[in-house]
Motif scaffolding. Structure first.
Motif, mmCIF file in Angstrom:
data_model
loop_
_atom_site.group_PDB
_atom_site.id
_atom_site.type_symbol
_atom_site.label_atom_id
_atom_site.label_comp_id
_atom_site.label_asym_id
_atom_site.label_seq_id
_atom_site.Cartn_x
_atom_site.Cartn_y
_atom_site.Cartn_z
ATOM 1 N N GLN A 74 2.518 -34.167 -20.604
ATOM 2 C CA GLN A 74 1.476 -33.239 -21.034
ATOM 3 C C GLN A 74 1.936 -32.381 -22.215
ATOM 4 O O GLN A 74 1.187 -32.178 -23.166
ATOM 5 C CB GLN A 74 1.066 -32.339 -19.869
ATOM 6 C CG GLN A 74 0.218 -33.024 -18.818
ATOM 7 C CD GLN A 74 -0.245 -32.029 -17.763
ATOM 8 O OE1 GLN A 74 0.562 -31.294 -17.184
ATOM 9 N NE2 GLN A 74 -1.528 -31.986 -17.498
ATOM 10 N N ALA A 75 3.168 -31.875 -22.133
ATOM 11 C CA ALA A 75 3.680 -31.025 -23.219
ATOM 12 C C ALA A 75 3.751 -31.804 -24.524
ATOM 13 O O ALA A 75 3.387 -31.297 -25.595
ATOM 14 C CB ALA A 75 5.053 -30.473 -22.842
ATOM 15 N N ARG A 116 1.413 -31.034 -27.936
ATOM 16 C CA ARG A 116 1.917 -30.831 -29.306
ATOM 17 C C ARG A 116 1.171 -31.729 -30.289
ATOM 18 O O ARG A 116 0.764 -31.288 -31.376
ATOM 19 C CB ARG A 116 3.425 -31.101 -29.352
ATOM 20 C CG ARG A 116 4.281 -29.989 -28.757
ATOM 21 C CD ARG A 116 5.758 -30.227 -28.993
ATOM 22 N NE ARG A 116 6.278 -31.277 -28.133
ATOM 23 C CZ ARG A 116 6.798 -31.059 -26.921
ATOM 24 N NH1 ARG A 116 6.869 -29.831 -26.435
ATOM 25 N NH2 ARG A 116 7.266 -32.056 -26.206
ATOM 26 N N LYS A 117 0.964 -32.991 -29.909
ATOM 27 C CA LYS A 117 0.241 -33.921 -30.778
ATOM 28 C C LYS A 117 -1.217 -33.502 -30.944
ATOM 29 O O LYS A 117 -1.801 -33.625 -32.039
ATOM 30 C CB LYS A 117 0.328 -35.334 -30.202
ATOM 31 C CG LYS A 117 1.741 -35.920 -30.221
ATOM 32 C CD LYS A 117 1.789 -37.276 -29.548
ATOM 33 C CE LYS A 117 3.212 -37.856 -29.566
ATOM 34 N NZ LYS A 117 3.308 -39.132 -28.812
ATOM 35 N N PRO A 143 2.473 -26.928 -33.468
ATOM 36 C CA PRO A 143 3.074 -27.809 -32.449
ATOM 37 C C PRO A 143 4.459 -27.338 -32.021
ATOM 38 O O PRO A 143 4.839 -27.498 -30.848
ATOM 39 C CB PRO A 143 3.127 -29.165 -33.160
ATOM 40 C CG PRO A 143 2.013 -29.118 -34.154
ATOM 41 C CD PRO A 143 1.963 -27.708 -34.624
ATOM 42 N N GLU A 144 5.193 -26.755 -32.928
ATOM 43 C CA GLU A 144 6.567 -26.337 -32.622
ATOM 44 C C GLU A 144 6.615 -25.156 -31.655
ATOM 45 O O GLU A 144 7.669 -24.901 -31.030
ATOM 46 C CB GLU A 144 7.302 -25.959 -33.918
ATOM 47 C CG GLU A 144 7.578 -27.125 -34.858
ATOM 48 C CD GLU A 144 6.325 -27.661 -35.536
ATOM 49 O OE1 GLU A 144 6.259 -28.896 -35.765
ATOM 50 O OE2 GLU A 144 5.402 -26.852 -35.825
ATOM 51 N N THR A 145 5.516 -24.414 -31.522
ATOM 52 C CA THR A 145 5.521 -23.270 -30.602
ATOM 53 C C THR A 145 5.324 -23.691 -29.153
ATOM 54 O O THR A 145 5.410 -22.865 -28.244
ATOM 55 C CB THR A 145 4.414 -22.266 -30.987
ATOM 56 O OG1 THR A 145 3.146 -22.919 -30.946
ATOM 57 C CG2 THR A 145 4.655 -21.694 -32.373
ATOM 58 N N ILE A 146 5.027 -24.974 -28.934
ATOM 59 C CA ILE A 146 4.794 -25.478 -27.573
ATOM 60 C C ILE A 146 6.086 -26.102 -27.050
ATOM 61 O O ILE A 146 6.525 -27.165 -27.499
ATOM 62 C CB ILE A 146 3.660 -26.523 -27.547
ATOM 63 C CG1 ILE A 146 2.370 -25.938 -28.143
ATOM 64 C CG2 ILE A 146 3.428 -27.027 -26.120
ATOM 65 C CD1 ILE A 146 1.830 -24.729 -27.405
ATOM 66 N N ILE A 147 6.711 -25.432 -26.100
ATOM 67 C CA ILE A 147 7.936 -25.938 -25.479
ATOM 68 C C ILE A 147 7.619 -26.632 -24.156
ATOM 69 O O ILE A 147 8.164 -27.689 -23.833
ATOM 70 C CB ILE A 147 8.951 -24.796 -25.233
ATOM 71 C CG1 ILE A 147 9.180 -24.007 -26.527
ATOM 72 C CG2 ILE A 147 10.262 -25.354 -24.682
ATOM 73 C CD1 ILE A 147 9.672 -24.845 -27.684
ATOM 74 N N SER A 148 6.717 -26.025 -23.374
ATOM 75 C CA SER A 148 6.305 -26.599 -22.090
ATOM 76 C C SER A 148 4.804 -26.432 -21.933
ATOM 77 O O SER A 148 4.145 -25.763 -22.739
ATOM 78 C CB SER A 148 7.031 -25.905 -20.936
ATOM 79 O OG SER A 148 6.511 -24.595 -20.747
ATOM 80 N N VAL A 149 4.262 -27.027 -20.861
ATOM 81 C CA VAL A 149 2.822 -26.918 -20.600
ATOM 82 C C VAL A 149 2.411 -25.459 -20.419
ATOM 83 O O VAL A 149 1.282 -25.076 -20.757
ATOM 84 C CB VAL A 149 2.439 -27.740 -19.348
ATOM 85 C CG1 VAL A 149 0.940 -27.649 -19.083
ATOM 86 C CG2 VAL A 149 2.833 -29.192 -19.518
ATOM 87 N N ASP A 150 3.291 -24.648 -19.904
ATOM 88 C CA ASP A 150 2.966 -23.236 -19.678
ATOM 89 C C ASP A 150 2.598 -22.519 -20.975
ATOM 90 O O ASP A 150 1.906 -21.496 -20.948
ATOM 91 C CB ASP A 150 4.146 -22.521 -19.013
ATOM 92 C CG ASP A 150 4.424 -23.067 -17.614
ATOM 93 O OD1 ASP A 150 3.467 -23.551 -16.975
ATOM 94 O OD2 ASP A 150 5.584 -23.014 -17.170
ATOM 95 N N ASP A 151 3.034 -23.054 -22.108
ATOM 96 C CA ASP A 151 2.715 -22.435 -23.402
ATOM 97 C C ASP A 151 1.251 -22.611 -23.785
ATOM 98 O O ASP A 151 0.818 -22.103 -24.832
ATOM 99 C CB ASP A 151 3.619 -23.000 -24.504
ATOM 100 C CG ASP A 151 5.067 -22.568 -24.336
ATOM 101 O OD1 ASP A 151 5.278 -21.430 -23.866
ATOM 102 O OD2 ASP A 151 5.972 -23.355 -24.666
#
Length: 434
Positions: A22-23, A27-28, A50-58
């Motif tokens: 999912q993460a 990003r995509k 996209p770079e600010t998304i590390i995990s789904v929680d973001d």
């Protein structure tokens, strides 16, 4: 395919792997969404890349999207792909203001068809089945959504479309239909026409029914199963998220698996927009993860449901949502009380002498708001006055216990209330607006 699973590696994926998938897809998706006029502006204002998304929680870093956003950016303000790659457009009815529009690439249609096929396979539909679709085709997604899914599955398809119940029954009998897609209110209407024609549905080959598109109670589902002699499986979908197929019951009939390889689901408090714990009801928020033409981020569906805690015995790891309890915009307030039509339907379904068609009317009489529930009788005549009077009083008492106010109840002759070809209209508000 492997036994009960259409895509076993996806459907039984360990939760940790599913969250990583999912993460990566999120990003995509954000990279694609940045190309749309609407999200390009909205995401840059929030500083999301996209770079600010590390995990789904973001996901919580992203702003919400509303139906009004889609209307304000009609028709193509949310489109992120090149329109030369668009192969289909669907839209809502647009009864108030602009309709909501969704544009699909070939990838999007293929992904959607595969998801619907996955759902149908999950409840036992195979390429040896005959599938009949009683949903409208055209701009409504229920027709073509199930059509493409059934074709992907390999079933023989009967695109009967909406209405003409006698013809629907003729097709069921003559073509050997085994699986049928219908909205709940129409499924009950079909059962009534079977009875009027003197035909026992159990004499046909029909064994599986896919129901959705309008909220319904468990009592209504069981009634449909009893009347038609089928297993009826609940489904959830909406135009903004492709159409039907977003979530679907497995054979356990214990909540709908929401396909988390294609969507991120959140349940939030509709007032604070903060997440609620699993098991607690709130508004469902969805993010698409597999659309290349028009991704939608954190869409406020207005549908009220909950995440069902725990694992499903079917072995699928994708979380389950409960049946839709109602919509935040379906709720009406009368005398300070919040009421959902589903609460009324749940009570009416408990009375065997009643039909399935009902209407809630709200009016202002002598400066007071009055709620009247009109409900059709089933086979009872309106001539048995004492019996009807007792039933009316009993329904009033039971409704008061459920909704905390006493409505008027009128039992009317079968067939006297309007039957809609589409989603059933359950509330008419005639109150004087200040």
């Amino acid at each position: 395919m492997n036994g009960e699973y259409w895509q076993p590696e996806i459907e039984t994926m360990p939760r940790e792997d599913l969250r990583r998938l999912q993460a990566d897809k999120l990003r995509k998706t954000i990279a694609i969404a940045l190309k749309s006029p609407f999200y390009g502006r909205r995401l840059r204002e929030c500083g999301v890349t996209p770079e600010t998304i590390i995990s789904v929680d973001d996901i919580r870093k992203l702003p919400f999207t509303t139906k009004q956003d889609l209307r304000d950016n009609y028709p193509f303000g949310l489109v992120a792909g090149d329109m030369k790659d668009a192969i289909r457009i669907h839209s809502s009815s647009g009864t108030t203001g602009h309709p909501t529009v969704v544009v699909y690439s070939r990838h999007d249609i293929d992904s959607w068809a595969n998801m619907v096929a996955r759902n149908m396979y999950m409840v036992g539909c195979r390429d040896t089945d005959v599938f009949q679709n009683s949903s409208g085709y055209g701009m409504f997604t229920g027709g073509l959504g199930f059509q493409y899914g059934a074709e992907r599955l390999g079933a023989t398809t009967v695109p009967a479309a909406a209405g003409n119940s006698k013809r629907q029954i003729m097709f069921i009998r003559d073509f050997g239909t085994t699986c049928l897609h219908a909205i709940p209110s129409y499924a009950i209407r079909l059962a009534e026409v079977f009875r009027e024609e003197g035909i026992d549905p159990r004499s046909t080959k029909l064994h599986t029914l896919f129901i959705g598109a309008e909220p319904h109670t468990e009592e209504q589902r069981r009634r449909i199963e009893r009347l038609l002699g089928v297993k009826a499986y609940n489904s959830f979908g909406m135009t903004e998220m492709n159409g039907p197929g977003v979530a679907f019951e497995c054979k356990q009939q214990d909540g709908m698996h929401l396909w988390e390889d294609n969507y991120i689901v959140e349940i939030v408090n509709p007032d604070t927009l903060e997440p609620v714990p699993d098991g607690e009801y709130g508004e469902m928020v969805l993010t698409t993860l597999d659309r290349t033409m028009m991704p939608i981020l954190r869409y406020r569906t207005r549908d009220l449901t909950r995440i069902i805690p725990g694992e499903c015995v079917c072995g699928r790891t994708h979380r389950r949502i409960d049946r839709i309890k109602g919509r935040t915009d379906d709720m009406f307030i009368i005398k300070g009380v919040n009421v959902f039509p589903m609460q009324v339907e749940k009570i009416l379904a408990q009375y065997p002498g009643l039909g399935s068609n009902y209407l809630i009317e709200l009016a202002t009489i002598n400066d007071n708001d009055v709620m009247t529930v009109k409900v059709e009788l089933d086979d009872m005549t309106t001539d048995v006055f004492p019996e009807l009077q007792n039933m009316t009083k009993d329904i009033q008492r039971t409704l008061k216990d459920e909704i905390l106010l006493t409505p008027k109840v009128k039992l009317v002759k079968k067939g006297s209330l309007h039957v809609s070809e589409g989603k059933a209209v359950r509330v008419k508000d005639y109150r004087i607006k200040s």
